[in-house]
Structures are given as structure tokens and as C-alpha cells.
Design an enzyme around this catalytic site. Sequence first.
Site, mmCIF file in Angstrom:
data_model
loop_
_atom_site.group_PDB
_atom_site.id
_atom_site.type_symbol
_atom_site.label_atom_id
_atom_site.label_comp_id
_atom_site.label_asym_id
_atom_site.label_seq_id
_atom_site.Cartn_x
_atom_site.Cartn_y
_atom_site.Cartn_z
ATOM 1 N N GLU A 243 -64.587 8.563 32.753
ATOM 2 C CA GLU A 243 -63.750 7.504 32.198
ATOM 3 C C GLU A 243 -62.902 6.966 33.340
ATOM 4 O O GLU A 243 -62.521 7.711 34.255
ATOM 5 C CB GLU A 243 -62.861 8.022 31.066
ATOM 6 C CG GLU A 243 -63.630 8.507 29.847
ATOM 7 C CD GLU A 243 -64.532 7.454 29.235
ATOM 8 O OE1 GLU A 243 -64.162 6.265 29.275
ATOM 9 O OE2 GLU A 243 -65.604 7.817 28.722
ATOM 10 N N HIS A 396 -65.777 7.119 23.954
ATOM 11 C CA HIS A 396 -65.044 6.758 25.174
ATOM 12 C C HIS A 396 -64.024 7.811 25.583
ATOM 13 O O HIS A 396 -63.279 7.593 26.544
ATOM 14 C CB HIS A 396 -64.394 5.377 25.078
ATOM 15 C CG HIS A 396 -65.386 4.263 24.958
ATOM 16 N ND1 HIS A 396 -66.383 4.047 25.877
ATOM 17 C CD2 HIS A 396 -65.551 3.318 23.997
ATOM 18 C CE1 HIS A 396 -67.118 3.017 25.498
ATOM 19 N NE2 HIS A 396 -66.644 2.555 24.355
#
Length: 431
Positions: A243, A396
Amino acid sequence: MIQNDEKVEYPWDCVLCSQQNAYFLRKCQHCGTVKQQFCQQMKFDYLQNDNQAFSEINIIDFECNRVEDRREILELLICKLKLSESDYKVVFSKQLIIKPYLIPLIQNPEYSSITQEQADQGVPFQQTFQYLSGDIYIFENNEKAKIYQEQCQYLNLQCPITKYIELRRVFPNSNGLLTLNAMMKELKIPYQSDCFALAEVVSELLERAYKFELNMLQTLKFPIPEEEARLQGFDNIIILDFEATCVRESDKKYLQEIIEFPAQVYNVQERKVKKEFQKYIKPVENPILSDFCTELTGITQQQVDEGILLDQAINEFIEFKQGLQKCCILTCGDYDLHLLKKEAARKGIPISRELQYYINIKKVFPKSLRNPKDPKDPCMVEMLKLCGLDLLGRHHSGIDDVKNITRIVHYLINEKNFQFDERMVSYTFKL
């Protein structure tokens, strides 16, 4: 040859009669003067193209029998062209029906011109090798070259072809995406059901003084059976998903930095996760996370402030994967390791090659599971759905995405007997 009404593209002017001629022509079609100049807009330099030509060309095309994502060559077409300074001629042309080995029965016989009886009486694939010789081989595209190579590997045969030219890639004045039909249309070759279309395209290019050269060659990665030992599959798959910092608005000048470095090691033999790794990374170029970034990833400012620097995380990851035999990183896309490479380059952090090769699961996800109406590679959520799996955790979140990708890997290995091997490897560096 060029017809009178054909549009002249990338023309050159004859130095004698000043008439325009198409790029393909080596001599002026009006007065016969040898070409003296060329247009720099073409992909291939004409003067270079006039040297190092091959004297013999093998053109190969075929039709396949298919079951799900497995393919086997059923009909093989071979055409051999002998070239000289002033002319070329076909010295050999043969159509061969191959006796099935991997897929005994013809699939969808209503669409095939070959009957089951003809197939059963066909020649073994290895017998076709005797018809191959010469300087170079031409396939329509890379996919066909790989299918040919795969058939050799399935049958444990030494592939007679190690280097070839992909016609689609070198076809003049194209973007490398033309189909065979589009090439024929571009050259104004009328379609005939009984013709060897690929040979017709090559022949027409040669008529127009086009040449195939050494610098067009491509290499098949694993052309010999001795490499088969390297293709038994990886023992450990390291699933990784970064990320990074981000902003809501698209900004090309914004420098993304990795802020979460998670991974899991999936052991293929034991069919389970053996180790897990997760580190939060402190960004230095954009130290304050945007509200959008926190909203998207769930990563807070406090977590990154208490995190470690990227170079330390890389070193700890290298230690984490020490001792893993026959392992490869797997990601969901090309983004992750390319992002690492760019950020490391900006910050002067050395990256070893073991962090620059990987398997992109989007690219190798089985065709038999894909939606045939959607030509795009599936995303993680789509792959989960196609495998009959629900999304778990937060999309995510790096560690949650890693766990979901691991579940896809586990499903493919357990339910589909899928093997992850070196043929699937992509690179962030040039070999």
C-alpha cells in the site's frame, strides 16, 4: 506488387526521375533506378534493412484442438522460402495433420475441417521436425510460438526452434497489434480459403523488397528438455501486496511511497501459509497522509509515524525469506514491484534481483475460469468471485489483500491442480 490505385505511404523520391515510390519498393516503379533515400518515420532503417538478410525462411502456422486452457496442435502448415539477390521462391510447402496425444478427441468437430479418423491417422508431432531447417522461423505472433514450444515440453521433446521472428511485431508501419487478417487487408491480399495466409503475407512483403534481419529475432525462454527440471514449479510462493501514499486527485508529479509492506509465504507441498510478514513504513517525501489515503487503506498517521524506513523494511524482508527453497514473489498486478523499484531508485536504495522478478497472478489466472465476454485481466475481487470465494477483511488493506490473494492461490492449487512455474515469471529489469 503495388497496384496503381494503392496509396503511397512513407514515399521516397527517385533521384533520377523524381517520381514518388512506396517505401517497400527497392527500385523505382517508373524508371527502375535503385532506391537512394528513405523516410525516417519508418520503424526500420532501410540501409540497415538491406544488409544481413536471411537466405532461407521457414514460415509456420497451425490450428489447435482445445480443452479449457490446454491446447494441442492438430494441423501444422510449413512453408520454406529460398531467397536470392534478385528473387525468392517456394522450395517446400506442406500441410500435416498431427495425431492427438494430449487431447485424443477433436473438440467441436462441427467447426473443424479435420475428422476424427484423419486425426487418428495423423503423424506424430516429432516427425514434423524433419521438415524444418534454414536460417529463421516466422510465427504470426508470440502466442503461436509459445504454443509450439509448450507442445514440445508436454511431449518431452527438444524443441527445434530456439529463435524466431514475430511477424505481428515487425510488420512495417504498424503498432505490433495487427491480426493476420489485418495484415492481409493492409497488403491488399485477397482471402482464399485454400491458401497458406501467413506465407502469402511474407511473400508479399518480400515482393516489395522487405527483408527480415537478425535484429528482429526473439528467443524462446526454455527451448530444450533439460530445462524441464526448472519447470516443476515453485515450492514456496511469497504473496506480496504494497500500500502506498496517495491523493484523491490525479497528479503525475505526486511521488508515491510504500507505507505498508505485507507478505505471506504459502508452501505448495503442505498447502498452507507457513510465515507472515507485515511492516508499516514511514514516508519521507510526503510524510503526512492524505485523508483519502487513510480512508482507502485504513492506515493511520500514527501507524506510519511509528513505522520503519523503507531500506530497513527491505532488509528485514530479505531476512524473513532466507532459507526458502525454490520460491518466487507473487503479486496482483505489475504495480507493486515496479513501485518499489522506482522509489528505491529515488532514494538510492539498492534492490537485489530476487526482488525484481515475480508472477503477476492477473496474467496467469486460468482462462477456463475467466469470463469469456471480458478480455481484460481480472482484478482481485473478480478473481475471488470467479473462484467462488468471498472478499474477507478490508479491500486495500495490504495484509488483508495479501490474505485474499493467498486464498486464490490456494484454490487454484487445490481445486484446479494449478502449477506456478518459471514460464510465468515477469521482470522489472532487462535480462
